[in-house]
Design an enzyme around this catalytic site. Structure first.
Site, short mmCIF file in Angstrom:
data_model
loop_
_atom_site.label_atom_id
_atom_site.label_comp_id
_atom_site.label_asym_id
_atom_site.label_seq_id
_atom_site.Cartn_x
_atom_site.Cartn_y
_atom_site.Cartn_z
N THR A 1 -9.12 -20.27 -19.47
CA THR A 1 -9.79 -19.09 -18.94
C THR A 1 -10.18 -18.17 -20.08
O THR A 1 -9.36 -17.87 -20.94
CB THR A 1 -8.94 -18.31 -17.92
OG1 THR A 1 -9.63 -17.11 -17.56
CG2 THR A 1 -7.57 -17.95 -18.45
N ASP B 1 -10.70 -15.15 -19.69
CA ASP B 1 -10.10 -13.85 -19.41
C ASP B 1 -8.74 -13.67 -20.05
O ASP B 1 -8.22 -12.55 -20.10
CB ASP B 1 -9.98 -13.65 -17.90
CG ASP B 1 -11.33 -13.55 -17.21
OD1 ASP B 1 -12.23 -12.94 -17.79
OD2 ASP B 1 -11.48 -14.09 -16.09
N MET C 1 -16.91 -9.69 -19.59
CA MET C 1 -16.13 -10.13 -18.44
C MET C 1 -14.70 -9.61 -18.54
O MET C 1 -14.22 -9.25 -19.61
CB MET C 1 -16.15 -11.65 -18.34
CG MET C 1 -17.51 -12.21 -17.95
SD MET C 1 -17.49 -14.02 -17.85
CE MET C 1 -19.17 -14.35 -17.30
#
Length: 432
Positions: free
Chosen positions: A153, A155, A201
């Site tokens: 990911t 993130d 993001m």
């Protein structure tokens, strides 16, 4: 369905493995695929065929499988240098067994039809939830399946692992972009743009936005303001900080997480829609902030959304990130060979300087549906920057370059044959 008979029959057959990619892709998810496939090919007695599910778990449900044995060693090796998801990805979350038993029974039918004994799912938190649910098939429906999750990911919000493959390369891209855009804005600030906003993001965790802070160690240089989801957005403090930066530096560069919230906990840019995982669909915080600044001060502005560019920039990927992604794919196969099930390999940091790490494992049930947010000691006291502790954590993750080969001035990326496996089952429609 007589699963005991399936079990006995499968014991006599050569076992196959199924690999799938899930969620938003990264610059290095294919490196994990490369590590997995290359390592599995070294153990042909354990893994007769290595299949890939086209478009993630959707491909597994619809029996849309790819036979990776048709790919040459050179093309598989080139995956390490290629961004995107070579086998296709998806955003699709399995419901519970009680809610949709048909999907689980369908997976068993597909696994049985193609003698799949191993399932590897490469994705983030929601994907690891899916991996955990599939790992439980052996207990709930009596079909033996070894299931290993592989972290991914951008993130960086997966728990337990020190960092998530995909994040280091995005962090490098965002830091470089902030530095370069900052030089651009500074050049023209006297007569042109005063404020530049880069949206990155990060729905609930500000790791990507924090990485922009690596662009400079001085508060006078960009980014002047970083907006984190972990810190409630205060309009008055924001206006004051913007004005101070413009008056002191002549301009202001802001990096904002898409998921910043007001003091009531509502996303500033929430559109009212939901994505495939049931999360709030975010609209675009950069133009919103830009208009707020325009209305308040009249400053000329520009804004940009890094969006897919940040996660697909393989040309400037972090060497550390590439090596970790590959190592985790490789280790997933090794765990399966050891008889492990329902686990995910993770990165454990041994030291910052020099940066050293090793691989451990964690149970999938502990990973599923959890998020790792920024520690408050990583965020500057005024809420608009990173601390030295955050810098010490981030810097090793962006180290080194792993450039792809180039041809005619462009990176040479591989596109696989992705030859389909012959279907043996009736058509199955998934519930979207």
């Amino acid at each position: 369905m007589d699963y005991q008979r399936i079990l006995c029959k499968n014991c006599l057959m050569e076992k196959n493995a199924l690999y799938a990619q899930s969620g938003g892709v990264t610059a290095v998810i294919n490196a994990s695929a490369c590590g997995l496939i290359e390592t599995a090919r070294q153990h042909p007695k354990a893994f007769h065929k290595i299949y890939a599910a086209r478009n993630g778990i959707i491909g597994a449900l619809t029996e849309d499988l790819i036979d990776t044995s048709f790919e040459s060693p050179e093309d598989i090796a080139a995956l390490k240098m290629t961004p995107g998801g070579a086998f296709g990805s998806c955003r699709y979350k399995l419901k519970s067994l009680e809610e949709n038993r048909k999907e689980y029974e369908r997976l068993i039918e597909v696994f049985k039809a193609h003698n799949i004994a191993y399932f590897f799912y490469n994705g983030g938190g929601d994907s690891q939830d899916t991996a955990y649910k599939i790992s439980e098939l052996g207990n709930t429906l009596g079909y033996p399946i070894t299931c290993i999750g592989i972290p991914k990911t951008i993130d960086n919000d997966l728990p337990f692992t020190d960092s998530s493959p995909g994040f280091g390369s995005v962090a490098k891209y965002v830091a470089i972009s902030t530095m370069e855009a900052g030089l651009d804005v500074a050049s023209m600030a006297n007569s042109s743009t005063k404020v530049f906003i880069l949206e990155v993001m990060g729905r609930h965790a500000g790791w990507i936005a924090a990485a922009s802070g690596l662009a400079s160690s001085s508060v006078e240089l960009p980014p002047h303001l970083i907006l984190f989801p972990e810190i409630a957005f205060n309009e008055d403090k924001f206006y004051s900080a913007v004005k101070q930066s413009v008056e002191k530096n002549g301009y202001c560069v802001i990096v904002a997480s898409e998921g910043i919230k007001n003091e009531n906990g509502k996303f500033l840019s929430e559109s009212g829609l939901k994505d495939a995982f049931g999360h709030a669909q975010l609209g675009g915080v950069a133009p919103l902030l830009a208009q707020m600044i325009k209305d308040k001060f009249g400053y000329k502005f520009h804004w940009a959304v890094s969006d897919y560019l940040q996660r697909s920039a393989r040309h400037i990927a972090s060497h550390t990130d590439v090596e970790q992604a590959y190592a985790l794919g490789k280790h997933a196969i090794e765990l399966a060979l050891q008889g492990k099930n329902a686990v995910m390999p993770i990165i454990k940091r041994d030291s910052d300087q020099p940066y050293r790490w090793h691989i451990e494992t964690v149970a999938l049930r502990d990973v599923a549906n959890q998020e790792k947010k920024m520690p408050l000691n990583f965020i500057r006291e005024d809420g608009f920057g990173i601390t030295q502790a955050c810098r010490d954590y981030l810097e090793p993750l962006i180290q080194g370059e792993a450039y792809p080969s180039y041809h005619n001035g462009l990176p040479r990326y591989v596109i696989l044959k992705n030859k389909a496996v012959h279907k043996r089952l009736p058509t199955f429609s998934i519930q979207k």
